[in-house]
Scaffold this motif. Structure first.
Motif, PDB file in Angstrom:
ATOM      1  N   ALA A  49       0.988  -1.423  -0.034  1.00 41.39           N
ATOM      2  CA  ALA A  49       0.002   0.008  -0.125  1.00 41.39           C
ATOM      3  C   ALA A  49       0.847   1.099   0.033  1.00 41.39           C
ATOM      4  O   ALA A  49       0.535   2.383  -0.811  1.00 41.39           O
ATOM      5  N   ILE A  50       1.961   1.260   0.829  1.00 45.31           N
ATOM      6  CA  ILE A  50       2.918   2.212   0.916  1.00 45.31           C
ATOM      7  C   ILE A  50       3.425   2.671  -0.335  1.00 45.31           C
ATOM      8  O   ILE A  50       3.469   3.694  -0.971  1.00 45.31           O
TER       9      ILE A  50
ATOM     10  N   ASP B 270       3.995  10.471  -0.011  1.00 45.74           N
ATOM     11  CA  ASP B 270       4.982   9.714   0.955  1.00 45.74           C
ATOM     12  C   ASP B 270       4.364   9.456   2.084  1.00 45.74           C
ATOM     13  O   ASP B 270       4.398  10.382   3.024  1.00 45.74           O
ATOM     14  N   VAL B 271       3.927   8.306   2.228  1.00 47.68           N
ATOM     15  CA  VAL B 271       3.248   7.917   3.400  1.00 47.68           C
ATOM     16  C   VAL B 271       3.930   7.771   4.918  1.00 47.68           C
ATOM     17  O   VAL B 271       3.545   8.208   5.659  1.00 47.68           O
ATOM     18  N   THR B 272       5.373   7.608   4.480  1.00 50.42           N
ATOM     19  CA  THR B 272       6.227   7.542   5.581  1.00 50.42           C
ATOM     20  C   THR B 272       6.630   8.957   6.171  1.00 50.42           C
ATOM     21  O   THR B 272       6.968   9.112   7.396  1.00 50.42           O
TER      22      THR B 272
ATOM     23  N   ALA C  79      -2.006   7.548   9.756  1.00 51.37           N
ATOM     24  CA  ALA C  79      -2.608   8.154   8.500  1.00 51.37           C
ATOM     25  C   ALA C  79      -3.143   6.965   7.908  1.00 51.37           C
ATOM     26  O   ALA C  79      -4.037   6.869   7.105  1.00 51.37           O
ATOM     27  N   LEU C  80      -2.159   5.903   7.653  1.00 49.23           N
ATOM     28  CA  LEU C  80      -2.385   4.651   6.821  1.00 49.23           C
ATOM     29  C   LEU C  80      -3.201   3.771   7.870  1.00 49.23           C
ATOM     30  O   LEU C  80      -2.901   3.262   8.593  1.00 49.23           O
TER      31      LEU C  80
ATOM     32  N   VAL D 236      -5.076  12.235   4.499  1.00 48.22           N
ATOM     33  CA  VAL D 236      -3.884  13.118   4.068  1.00 48.22           C
ATOM     34  C   VAL D 236      -4.211  14.562   4.245  1.00 48.22           C
ATOM     35  O   VAL D 236      -5.529  14.972   4.420  1.00 48.22           O
ATOM     36  N   PRO D 237      -3.214  15.520   4.569  1.00 52.16           N
ATOM     37  CA  PRO D 237      -3.853  16.719   4.753  1.00 52.16           C
ATOM     38  C   PRO D 237      -4.614  17.272   3.556  1.00 52.16           C
ATOM     39  O   PRO D 237      -4.008  16.992   2.361  1.00 52.16           O
TER      40      PRO D 237
END
Length: 150
Positions: free
Chosen positions: A48-49, A59-61, A67-68, A103-104
């Motif tokens: 997923a990331i 960038d999920v990290t 968040a995920l 996400v923002p």
């Protein structure tokens, strides 16, 4: 050959909008981020990331750890006949694991042009109607219901 195990990531923001992306190989086919595992033992969270970054540049990290979210739901669906050539002979179904990503509201999106040609942020109900995939529609509606319950 593609592995018949995939992830679907519904990206959404605090404004109640869902990100949809239009497939390059199928104009008019709108969807959330999706993608198959790269190898049989790849954890679905890692897939997923990776897929979110490959398809949207997000960038999920770099986001908060929560968040995920693994929606703890998976569906099996029949692979469209036109796309079965990507899989081993005889493979006709895929297992799809659902995730959501908060996400923002000002998150920039950078599409992978070979995969997607456009994106839109839409309210949950409108996004659900726009998806070509029944499982994608169901994932968006499930996330909407979870958000409403919180």
């Amino acid at each position: 050959m593609k592995i018949p195990i995939s992830v679907l990531v519904v990206i959404h923001n605090a404004n109640g909008e869902v990100l949809l992306i239009e497939r390059a190989d199928r104009p008019g086919f709108w969807q959330s981020v999706t993608g198959s595992l790269d190898f049989p033992d790849e954890p679905t969270r890692e897939a997923a990331i990776r897929e979110v970054f490959e398809e949207t540049g997000i960038d999920v990290t770099a986001l908060p750890a929560d968040a995920l979210h693994d929606m703890q739901h998976a569906v099996d669906y029949v692979i469209y006949p036109d796309w079965r050539y990507r899989y081993a002979p005889g493979v006709t179904s895929n297992r799809e694991h659902w995730f959501s990503l908060l996400v923002p509201s000002n998150t920039a999106v950078r599409l992978a042009p070979r995969e997607h040609t456009a994106f839109e942020w839409l309210p949950f109900a409108e996004a659900a109607k726009r998806c070509f995939s029944e499982s994608n529609t169901a994932a968006i509606l499930r996330l909407q219901a979870q958000n409403a319950a919180e």
